[in-house]
Motif scaffolding. Structure first.
Motif, PDB file in Angstrom:
ATOM      1  N   GLY A  60      24.704   1.987   4.273  1.00 24.02           N
ATOM      2  CA  GLY A  60      25.247   1.763   2.940  1.00 24.02           C
ATOM      3  C   GLY A  60      24.519   0.703   2.132  1.00 24.02           C
ATOM      4  N   VAL A  61      23.451   0.104   2.695  1.00 27.52           N
ATOM      5  CA  VAL A  61      22.686  -0.915   1.984  1.00 27.52           C
ATOM      6  C   VAL A  61      21.700  -0.224   1.052  1.00 27.52           C
ATOM      7  N   SER A  62      21.579  -0.726  -0.163  1.00 23.40           N
ATOM      8  CA  SER A  62      20.731  -0.143  -1.198  1.00 23.40           C
ATOM      9  C   SER A  62      19.381  -0.858  -1.251  1.00 23.40           C
ATOM     10  N   TRP A  63      18.295  -0.076  -1.301  1.00 18.05           N
ATOM     11  CA  TRP A  63      16.922  -0.593  -1.297  1.00 18.05           C
ATOM     12  C   TRP A  63      16.144   0.005  -2.451  1.00 18.05           C
ATOM     13  N   GLN A  64      15.523  -0.840  -3.264  1.00 15.24           N
ATOM     14  CA  GLN A  64      14.583  -0.391  -4.285  1.00 15.24           C
ATOM     15  C   GLN A  64      13.187  -0.708  -3.762  1.00 15.24           C
ATOM     16  N   LEU A  65      12.345   0.310  -3.699  1.00 14.37           N
ATOM     17  CA  LEU A  65      11.001   0.157  -3.153  1.00 14.37           C
ATOM     18  C   LEU A  65       9.989   0.362  -4.264  1.00 14.37           C
ATOM     19  N   ASN A  66       9.067  -0.567  -4.405  1.00 12.01           N
ATOM     20  CA  ASN A  66       8.104  -0.532  -5.488  1.00 12.01           C
ATOM     21  C   ASN A  66       6.699  -0.765  -4.946  1.00 12.01           C
ATOM     22  N   LEU A  67       5.757   0.082  -5.379  1.00  8.92           N
ATOM     23  CA  LEU A  67       4.363  -0.090  -5.004  1.00  8.92           C
ATOM     24  C   LEU A  67       3.664  -0.845  -6.118  1.00  8.92           C
ATOM     25  N   ILE A  68       3.065  -1.935  -5.764  1.00 10.93           N
ATOM     26  CA  ILE A  68       2.305  -2.718  -6.737  1.00 10.93           C
ATOM     27  C   ILE A  68       0.839  -2.337  -6.601  1.00 10.93           C
ATOM     28  N   SER A  69       0.266  -1.822  -7.657  1.00 12.66           N
ATOM     29  CA  SER A  69      -1.160  -1.513  -7.635  1.00 12.66           C
ATOM     30  C   SER A  69      -1.935  -2.726  -8.119  1.00 12.66           C
ATOM     31  N   PRO A  70      -3.200  -2.846  -7.735  1.00 11.90           N
ATOM     32  CA  PRO A  70      -3.999  -3.989  -8.206  1.00 11.90           C
ATOM     33  C   PRO A  70      -4.038  -4.086  -9.725  1.00 11.90           C
ATOM     34  N   LEU A  71      -4.020  -2.963 -10.412  1.00  7.02           N
ATOM     35  CA  LEU A  71      -4.058  -2.973 -11.878  1.00  7.02           C
ATOM     36  C   LEU A  71      -2.778  -3.558 -12.478  1.00  7.02           C
ATOM     37  N   MET A  72      -1.655  -3.344 -11.795  1.00  3.51           N
ATOM     38  CA  MET A  72      -0.377  -3.838 -12.324  1.00  3.51           C
ATOM     39  C   MET A  72      -0.238  -5.345 -12.110  1.00  3.51           C
ATOM     40  N   ASN A  73      -1.056  -5.944 -11.265  1.00  2.00           N
ATOM     41  CA  ASN A  73      -0.985  -7.377 -11.006  1.00  2.00           C
ATOM     42  C   ASN A  73      -1.761  -8.197 -12.016  1.00  2.00           C
ATOM     43  N   LEU A  74      -2.462  -7.561 -12.940  1.00  3.03           N
ATOM     44  CA  LEU A  74      -3.235  -8.298 -13.921  1.00  3.03           C
ATOM     45  C   LEU A  74      -2.323  -9.022 -14.899  1.00  3.03           C
TER      46      LEU A  74
ATOM     47  N   LYS B 176      21.038   8.261   1.554  1.00  4.54           N
ATOM     48  CA  LYS B 176      20.925   9.124   0.373  1.00  4.54           C
ATOM     49  C   LYS B 176      19.907   8.541  -0.605  1.00  4.54           C
ATOM     50  N   ILE B 177      19.238   9.443  -1.282  1.00  3.40           N
ATOM     51  CA  ILE B 177      18.220   9.068  -2.255  1.00  3.40           C
ATOM     52  C   ILE B 177      18.894   8.887  -3.610  1.00  3.40           C
ATOM     53  N   LEU B 178      18.775   7.692  -4.167  1.00  5.40           N
ATOM     54  CA  LEU B 178      19.349   7.409  -5.481  1.00  5.40           C
ATOM     55  C   LEU B 178      18.336   7.701  -6.595  1.00  5.40           C
ATOM     56  N   MET B 179      17.062   7.450  -6.334  1.00  8.76           N
ATOM     57  CA  MET B 179      15.954   7.820  -7.222  1.00  8.76           C
ATOM     58  C   MET B 179      14.805   8.251  -6.324  1.00  8.76           C
ATOM     59  N   PRO B 180      14.280   9.461  -6.526  1.00  2.86           N
ATOM     60  CA  PRO B 180      13.203   9.928  -5.656  1.00  2.86           C
ATOM     61  C   PRO B 180      11.944   9.072  -5.781  1.00  2.86           C
ATOM     62  N   LEU B 181      11.169   9.076  -4.736  1.00  3.90           N
ATOM     63  CA  LEU B 181       9.903   8.350  -4.718  1.00  3.90           C
ATOM     64  C   LEU B 181       8.936   9.069  -5.649  1.00  3.90           C
ATOM     65  N   ALA B 182       8.570   8.403  -6.751  1.00  4.85           N
ATOM     66  CA  ALA B 182       7.738   9.038  -7.777  1.00  4.85           C
ATOM     67  C   ALA B 182       7.153   7.975  -8.697  1.00  4.85           C
TER      68      ALA B 182
ATOM     69  N   ILE C 111       0.844  -1.201   0.000  1.00  6.32           N
ATOM     70  CA  ILE C 111       0.000   0.000   0.000  1.00  6.32           C
ATOM     71  C   ILE C 111       0.877   1.247   0.000  1.00  6.32           C
ATOM     72  N   GLU C 112       0.280   2.362  -0.410  1.00  4.17           N
ATOM     73  CA  GLU C 112       1.025   3.610  -0.531  1.00  4.17           C
ATOM     74  C   GLU C 112       1.589   4.076   0.808  1.00  4.17           C
ATOM     75  N   GLU C 113       0.832   3.898   1.878  1.00  2.00           N
ATOM     76  CA  GLU C 113       1.310   4.305   3.203  1.00  2.00           C
ATOM     77  C   GLU C 113       2.597   3.565   3.544  1.00  2.00           C
ATOM     78  N   GLU C 114       2.670   2.287   3.184  1.00  2.00           N
ATOM     79  CA  GLU C 114       3.862   1.493   3.478  1.00  2.00           C
ATOM     80  C   GLU C 114       5.078   2.009   2.714  1.00  2.00           C
ATOM     81  N   ILE C 115       4.946   2.235   1.418  1.00  2.00           N
ATOM     82  CA  ILE C 115       6.111   2.684   0.631  1.00  2.00           C
ATOM     83  C   ILE C 115       6.569   4.065   1.097  1.00  2.00           C
ATOM     84  N   ASN C 116       5.634   4.953   1.420  1.00  2.00           N
ATOM     85  CA  ASN C 116       6.000   6.288   1.902  1.00  2.00           C
ATOM     86  C   ASN C 116       6.761   6.206   3.218  1.00  2.00           C
ATOM     87  N   ARG C 117       6.261   5.383   4.158  1.00  2.00           N
ATOM     88  CA  ARG C 117       6.883   5.247   5.474  1.00  2.00           C
ATOM     89  C   ARG C 117       8.268   4.608   5.369  1.00  2.00           C
ATOM     90  N   VAL C 118       8.364   3.514   4.620  1.00  2.00           N
ATOM     91  CA  VAL C 118       9.638   2.795   4.491  1.00  2.00           C
ATOM     92  C   VAL C 118      10.674   3.666   3.783  1.00  2.00           C
TER      93      VAL C 118
END
Length: 137
Positions: free
Chosen positions: A120-134, A98-104, A82-89
């Motif tokens: 120094g650990v790198s994290w890619q965070l992705n929000l999956i919408s219900p439409l993208m799971n089709l 440091k931000i390598l790619m802004p949340l957008a 959910i969006e709240e999760e990606i924003n919080r994390v």
């Protein structure tokens, strides 16, 4: 631990901050816990395991005292529900990092961000919408 048949586990080697990092990560992600911690006589981590969102990781502190930095060439890709999760994390992981790619929004994702945390650990965070799971095959 539900992954008893798992053959490959990601292991992080920290420079004296393994337990601190493990505590931080389990505070950031829901469905997280510390499974075990074994210490050297000096208090640094010999070996520990923890779980984030059902995925088990290992950590240890570097005992040879040489600096071995992490690189964004290898990152953890986290699917947020959910969006709240990606924003919080994103906010928590980017604090003092440091931000390598802004949340957008990006052509490949409704919402995506890439951060390097304070360890120094790198994290890619992705929000999956219900439409993208089709399935569009």
């Amino acid at each position: 631990m539900g992954n008893s048949n798992k053959k490959i586990t990601t292991c992080f080697m920290f420079n004296g901050k393994a337990e601190e990092a493990m505590n931080f990560y389990t505070s950031v992600f829901d469905q997280s816990e510390i499974n075990s911690v074994f210490h050297h006589e000096d208090g640094t981590v010999l070996h520990a395991t923890f779980t984030l969102k059902g995925q088990t990781f290992m950590v240890m502190d570097n005992s040879n005292k040489q600096e071995h930095p992490f690189t964004p060439a290898i990152s953890l890709f986290v699917t947020c529900d959910i969006e709240e999760e990606i924003n919080r994390v994103f906010k928590q992981l980017s604090q003092d990092g440091k931000i390598l790619m802004p949340l957008a929004a990006y052509p490949f994702s409704e919402k995506f961000g890439w951060v390097e945390d304070k360890y120094g650990v790198s994290w890619q965070l992705n929000l999956i919408s219900p439409l993208m799971n089709l399935d569009t095959r």
